[in-house]
Design a protein around this motif. Structure first.
Motif, PDB file in Angstrom:
ATOM      1  N   MET A 148     -13.810  41.654 -30.844  1.00  0.00           N
ATOM      2  CA  MET A 148     -13.880  42.872 -31.664  1.00  0.00           C
ATOM      3  C   MET A 148     -12.823  43.856 -31.193  1.00  0.00           C
ATOM      4  N   GLU A 149     -12.104  44.415 -32.173  1.00  0.00           N
ATOM      5  CA  GLU A 149     -10.883  45.162 -31.872  1.00  0.00           C
ATOM      6  C   GLU A 149     -11.080  46.641 -31.545  1.00  0.00           C
ATOM      7  N   ASN A 150     -12.247  47.054 -31.005  1.00  0.00           N
ATOM      8  CA  ASN A 150     -12.464  48.468 -30.656  1.00  0.00           C
ATOM      9  C   ASN A 150     -11.184  49.057 -30.077  1.00  0.00           C
ATOM     10  N   SER A 201      -3.583  38.035 -29.664  1.00  0.00           N
ATOM     11  CA  SER A 201      -2.578  38.505 -30.612  1.00  0.00           C
ATOM     12  C   SER A 201      -3.248  39.104 -31.855  1.00  0.00           C
ATOM     13  N   HIS A 202      -4.292  38.458 -32.336  1.00  0.00           N
ATOM     14  CA  HIS A 202      -5.031  38.934 -33.513  1.00  0.00           C
ATOM     15  C   HIS A 202      -5.606  40.339 -33.258  1.00  0.00           C
ATOM     16  N   GLU A 203      -6.282  40.496 -32.123  1.00  0.00           N
ATOM     17  CA  GLU A 203      -6.932  41.784 -31.846  1.00  0.00           C
ATOM     18  C   GLU A 203      -5.903  42.884 -31.589  1.00  0.00           C
ATOM     19  N   LEU A 204      -4.784  42.521 -30.986  1.00  0.00           N
ATOM     20  CA  LEU A 204      -3.744  43.536 -30.754  1.00  0.00           C
ATOM     21  C   LEU A 204      -3.144  44.006 -32.079  1.00  0.00           C
ATOM     22  N   ALA A 205      -2.990  43.094 -33.033  1.00  0.00           N
ATOM     23  CA  ALA A 205      -2.459  43.487 -34.346  1.00  0.00           C
ATOM     24  C   ALA A 205      -3.352  44.556 -34.974  1.00  0.00           C
ATOM     25  N   HIS A 206      -4.670  44.435 -34.756  1.00  0.00           N
ATOM     26  CA  HIS A 206      -5.610  45.423 -35.303  1.00  0.00           C
ATOM     27  C   HIS A 206      -5.395  46.819 -34.728  1.00  0.00           C
ATOM     28  N   GLN A 207      -4.830  46.920 -33.520  1.00  0.00           N
ATOM     29  CA  GLN A 207      -4.668  48.249 -32.926  1.00  0.00           C
ATOM     30  C   GLN A 207      -3.804  49.126 -33.836  1.00  0.00           C
ATOM     31  N   ASN A 242      -7.133  44.089 -43.230  1.00  0.00           N
ATOM     32  CA  ASN A 242      -7.175  44.070 -41.761  1.00  0.00           C
ATOM     33  C   ASN A 242      -7.123  42.647 -41.245  1.00  0.00           C
ATOM     34  N   GLU A 243      -8.036  41.828 -41.783  1.00  0.00           N
ATOM     35  CA  GLU A 243      -8.203  40.495 -41.209  1.00  0.00           C
ATOM     36  C   GLU A 243      -7.058  39.558 -41.580  1.00  0.00           C
ATOM     37  N   SER A 244      -6.580  39.671 -42.813  1.00  0.00           N
ATOM     38  CA  SER A 244      -5.460  38.823 -43.214  1.00  0.00           C
ATOM     39  C   SER A 244      -4.236  39.154 -42.377  1.00  0.00           C
ATOM     40  N   PHE A 245      -4.026  40.451 -42.198  1.00  0.00           N
ATOM     41  CA  PHE A 245      -2.851  40.845 -41.438  1.00  0.00           C
ATOM     42  C   PHE A 245      -2.923  40.381 -40.004  1.00  0.00           C
ATOM     43  N   ALA A 246      -4.108  40.597 -39.414  1.00  0.00           N
ATOM     44  CA  ALA A 246      -4.261  40.196 -38.015  1.00  0.00           C
ATOM     45  C   ALA A 246      -4.086  38.679 -37.895  1.00  0.00           C
ATOM     46  N   THR A 247      -4.612  37.924 -38.859  1.00  0.00           N
ATOM     47  CA  THR A 247      -4.476  36.466 -38.824  1.00  0.00           C
ATOM     48  C   THR A 247      -3.007  36.057 -38.936  1.00  0.00           C
ATOM     49  N   SER A 277     -11.068  36.127 -46.581  1.00  0.00           N
ATOM     50  CA  SER A 277     -10.456  37.329 -46.002  1.00  0.00           C
ATOM     51  C   SER A 277      -9.438  36.992 -44.916  1.00  0.00           C
ATOM     52  N   TYR A 278      -9.772  36.048 -44.057  1.00  0.00           N
ATOM     53  CA  TYR A 278      -8.883  35.732 -42.934  1.00  0.00           C
ATOM     54  C   TYR A 278      -7.749  34.806 -43.373  1.00  0.00           C
ATOM     55  N   ASP A 279      -8.127  33.647 -43.896  1.00  0.00           N
ATOM     56  CA  ASP A 279      -7.136  32.587 -44.086  1.00  0.00           C
ATOM     57  C   ASP A 279      -6.391  32.681 -45.414  1.00  0.00           C
TER      58      ASP A 279
END
Ligand SMILES: [Zn+2]
Length: 679
Positions: free
Chosen positions: A105-107, A138-144, A161-166, A224-226
Motif C-alpha cells: 500500500m502506497e501510503n 517500483s509500482h508503489e514508488l510511482a504512486h508517490q 493510479n493503478e494502470s500508471f503504477a503498473t 484497472s491494473y493490467d
C-alpha cells in the motif's frame, strides 16, 4: 515500541506509562494515504540527497532489507528525473508487515509491503522473488507521484493510479534490468490476464461508475491494473515517448497537491502530441471489452473489420467501436488510426502482412486461412519478431477456446514452435498445452493431448535441463520450473525419479535444493508422494525461517493425488500455523489440481463462514477464492453455486461471481467442443 507516520517525528514525550509522539505536518494530501504504525521495529537507513530512506522490519530481519534499500534509492532517483519533479516529502519508509491482506500500500512516505515482497535473502530467495520485489517497489514508488501528489477526483479514476503504477513499474525496472525481458513478461502475464478477463461479457469498462465501498474493492482487478497498463502502453506508442513524458510532466505540475480526472491527463498529452488523444482514449476506457479484428486479403489490399471479442458469443453484447492505432507490416510501419468498423489498407508486395506488429495496440486478430498459412513459415524461420510469433498462436488459441475454430488447427500451427528458443512463445504454448491437458484430464481422449504436450515439454526440457547454466537467460530460469513441474504431472518417470532423489537429499540435509527449484521439487514429491511425504513437508514448513520458504511448502502440499492427503492439507491451512493472508494460495492450488476437483466445492461450502471470519469482511482474498471455483466446477453446478452465494452473500464479490460463472460456462462448452473433435 516506536511509532511511524507519513512525516518525520519531531518529538517524543513520556507521560506516565505512555509515549506521546508528534510528527511534522504533511502537505495537503488524501485521507486514504494516511499511515500510523506502532511496533518493535528495526531500521536500515540511508540518504538520497536530503531524503531519508529507511527499510523498516520486525526484529531480526533488517539485514534482509538490503536489496530493497538499494532498489528504492535507484528507482526513486529515476522517477524524479523521469517526472521532472522531486520526491516531495523529507523521508520515505518502506515497511515490511507480517500480516497484510493486500500485497502493498502506497501510503505517502510510509509504504507498507508483505514481508515476502520486501525482504530478500540471497540464500533462500528465488529469482522470481527478486524480480517481484523490484516490480512492487517500483509500482508503489510511482504512486508517490501518481495518486499521492495528484489524486483522482473520484474512484472511477482509480484505474489511472493503478494502470500508471503498473505501466511505470515495468518501464523503470526494465531500465535497470534489461536482461530480465520484463516487457515480454508484461505481455504474457499482464496483457494475457487483461484479455482473458475483458473477453468476458461480465467484464466492465475501465472507467466505471462507483457508488459504494464494496464496489470500489471490486475494481482493484486486472482491468484497472493490467488492461489500463496495456492501454497506456498503446498510448505511448501512439504519441511517442517524448510527448508522453512531457504530457505527464505538465499534468503532474499543473495538478500537484490537487485532484484531477483522467480527461485532464488526456488533455495534457493531447496538447504535447497534437493528436486526438481524448477521443481515442475515451473509446478504450468508456467502453467495455476490446476488439477482434478480422483480416482478409483482397487483391493487393488488406481489409480489416472490427467487432467486440467475446469468449462466449452473445448478440446482446456485441456492440462496440474502437479507435485503434493500426500498423501493417513489420519494419517500422506508419501508424494509422482506424475509426470505422471496416477499413482497407494497401499492401505493397515486399511487405509482410502482419497487422499490429509487436502487439502495440490492445486487440486480437483473426487472419483468413491464406494469410495465416503464409505466416507460419515466417514463424518457423524466425523472420517474425518474438512478439509477433507469440501473438499469432496466442490469438489462434483463444479463438479456439471461444469455439470459433477447431483445436486441431491450433495444434497444427504450433508445429512451427517446436524449435522456439524465445521465452514468450515457449511460455505461452506451454501454458496453452497445460490448460488443454488439465481441462481434458478426466476424459478418454486425454492421451492424445498428453502425448502432444509431452513432446513439446520434453523438447523444452532438453534445452533447459535441471540445473541453471552459468550466465543463462533470466527467463530461462523462470521457465525451467514450469517445464519440470508440467513434465512431472505428465507422468515423466525420469523427472519424477530425479525429483524424488533431490527431495530425499534435501530432507536429509545432504544436498539443499537451490531456491529456484525447491517449490517444483517439493510439489512433485507430493504429486508422487504419500503420508510420509506429507509429514516431511510439514516438518520443512515448520522449520522454514522466512515466509517465502513457508509459502513454497504450502503450495507444494496441494499437489497430492490422494484426496485424504488433500483433506489433511485443507485442515492444516485452517490452523494457526497458516496466516490468514496466505489462505488463497492453497485453495487455488487444490482447485487447480485435477485430483482435488471433487473435494473443493463441498469443502468450500462447509467452511465458507469460517473462511470469511478468518480473512475478515471486505478482504480481496475472498475474490480470489470465488474466482478459483471456475478451476473445478462445470456448467451443471451453476445453479447450485448461485444459490449458495445468494444464501451466503459476500459483499464485494458479486462481479467476480458473475465472471466466474461465465468462465465455468466457457470451459464446459470448450470441453464439449473438444470431445466432438477427438471422439
Ligand atoms: Zn497500486
Amino acid at each position: 515500541m516506536t511509532a511511524i507516520s507519513n512525516m518525520p517525528q519531531i518529538s517524543k514525550k513520556k507521560t506516565g506509562n505512555k509515549n506521546h509522539y508528534t510528527f511534522s505536518q504533511t502537505p495537503i494530501m488524501s485521507t486514504y494515504l494516511i499511515y500510523l504504525g506502532v511496533g518493535e521495529f528495526e531500521f536500515l537507513s540511508s540518504k538520497l540527497g536530503k531524503v531519508l530512506v529507511r527499510i523498516v522490519t520486525t526484529k531480526g530481519n533488517k539485514s534482509k532489507g538490503k536489496l530493497a534499500l538499494d532498489l528504492t534509492k535507484k528507482f526513486l532517483r529515476y522517477y524524479e528525473t523521469y517526472f521532472g519533479i522531486k520526491y516531495p516529502l523529507p523521508k520515505l519508509d518502506m515497511i515490511a508487515v507480517p500480516d497484510f491482506a493486500a500485497g502493498a500500500m502506497e501510503n505517502w512516505g510510509a509504504i507498507t509491503f508483505r514481508e515476502t515482497i520486501l525482504l530478500y535473502d540471497s540464500k533462500t530467495s528465488s529469482t522470481k522473488t527478486k524480480q517481484y520485489i523490484a516490480e512492487v517497489i517500483s509500482h508503489e514508488l510511482a504512486h508517490q507521484w501518481f495518486g499521492n501528489l495528484v489524486t483522482m477526483k473520484w474512484w472511477n479514476d482509480l484505474w489511472l493510479n493503478e494502470s500508471f503504477a503498473t505501466y511505470m513499474a515495468t518501464k523503470i525496472v526494465d531500465a535497470f534490468y534489461p536482461q530480465w525481458d520484463l516487457w515480454d513478461q508484461f505481455l504474457e502475464s499482464s496483457m494475457g490476464a487483461a484479455m482473458a478477463l475483458d473477453g468476458l461479457k461480465t467484464s466492465h469498462p475501465i472507467d466505471v461508475k462507483v457508488r459504494k465501498p464494496s464496489e470500489i474493492r471490486e475494481i482493484f482487478d486486472s482491468i484497472s491494473y493490467d488492461k489500463g497498463g496495456c492501454i497506456l502502453r498503446m498510448l505511448e506508442y501512439y504519441v511517442g515517448s517524448k510527448n508522453f513524458k512531457n504530457g505527464l510532466h505538465s499534468y503532474l505540475t499543473k495538478y500537484k497537491y490537487k485532484n484531477a480526472a483522467g480527461q485532464d491527463l488526456w488533455n495534457s498529452i493531447g496538447k504535447t502530441s497534437k493528436k486526438p488523444v481524448q477521443s481515442m482514449m475515451n473509446s478504450w476506457i468508456k467502453q467495455i471489452g476490446f476488439p477482434l479484428v478480422n483480416v482478409e486479403k483482397k487483391n493487393s489490399k488488406l481489409v480489416l473489420t472490427q467487432k467486440r471479442f467475446l469468449l462466449e458469443e452473445d448478440k446482446k453484447h456485441q456492440k462496440g467501436l474502437w479507435q485503434i492505432p493500426i500498423t501493417v507490416g513489420t519494419k517500422n510501419p506508419p501508424t494509422k488510426l482506424m475509426i470505422k468498423k471496416t477499413e482497407s489498407f494497401s499492401l505493397q508486395k515486399q511487405i509482410i502482412p502482419v497487422v499490429n506488429s509487436s502487439k502495440k495496440s490492445f486487440f486480437r486478430i483473426r487472419y483468413d486461412e491464406e494469410l495465416l498459412s503464409s505466416l507460419k513459415p515466417l514463424v518457423e524461420n524466425n523472420t517474425l519478431n518474438n512478439i509477433d510469433r507469440w501473438n499469432l498462436q496466442n490469438d489462434l488459441f483463444t479463438i479456439c477456446v471461444s469455439g470459433n475454430e477447431n483445436i486441431s488447427k491450433y495444434l497444427d500451427f504450433t508445429d512451427a514452435y517446436h524449435q522456439e528458443k524465445n521465452y514468450l512463445s515457449s511460455a505461452n504454448v506451454a501454458n496453452n498445452l497445460n490448460f488443454l491437458y488439465l481441462i481434458s484430464f478426466h476424459e478418454t481422449f486425454v492421451d492424445d493431448i498428453k502425448q502432444y504436450a509431452y513432446d513439446y515439454f520434453r523438447n523444452l526440457f532438453d534445452r533447459l535441463g535441471w540445473d541453471a547454466k552459468k550466465n543463462e537467460k533470466h527467463t530461462d530460469t523462470l521457465l525451467r520450473g514450469t517445464v519440470i513441474l508440467v513434465l512431472g504431472k505428465l507422468e515423466d518417470q525420469e523427472i519424477l525419479d530425479e525429483a524424488e532423489r533431490r527431495f530425499d537429499a534435501h530432507v536429509k540435509n545432504k544436498k539443499i535444493i537451490k531456491p529456484d527449484l525447491s517449490e517444483v521439487v517439493f510439489s512433485l514429491a507430493a504429486w508422487n508422494g504419500n503420508e510420509q511425504t506429507f509429514e516431511k513437508l510439514i516438518k520443512l514448513y515448520r522449520k522454514a525461517s522466512t515466509q517465502e520458504v513457508k509459502l513454497r511448502v504450502l503450495g507444494a502440499i496441494c499437489y497430492f493425488k490422494d484426496e485424504k492427503l488433500l483433506f489433511k492439507t485443507l485442515k492444516f491451512i485452517l490452523t494457526n500455523e497458516v496466516r490468514s493472508q496466505n489462505l488463497a494460495l492453497p485453495i487455488i492450488r487444490i482447485a487447480g489440481n485435477p485430483y482435488g476437483k471433487k473435494i473443493m466445492w463441498p469443502w468450500l461450502k462447509k467452511n465458507w463462514r469460517l473462511l470469511n471470519q478468518k480473512f475478515g469482511h471486505g478482504n480481496p482474498i475472498a475474490n480470489r477464492i470465488v474466482a478459483s471455483i471456475s478451476l473445478f466446477a462445470n456448467d451443471t453446478m451453476q445453479k447450485e453455486i448461485k444459490n449458495f452465494f445468494k444464501k451466503n452473500p459476500t459483499p464485494g464479490t458479486e462481479m467476480t461471481l458473475a465472471q466466474t460463472l461465465e468462465r465455468i460456462r466457457i470451459h464446459s462448452r470448450f470441453l464439449k467442443h473438444l470431445k466432438t473433435q477427438f471422439q
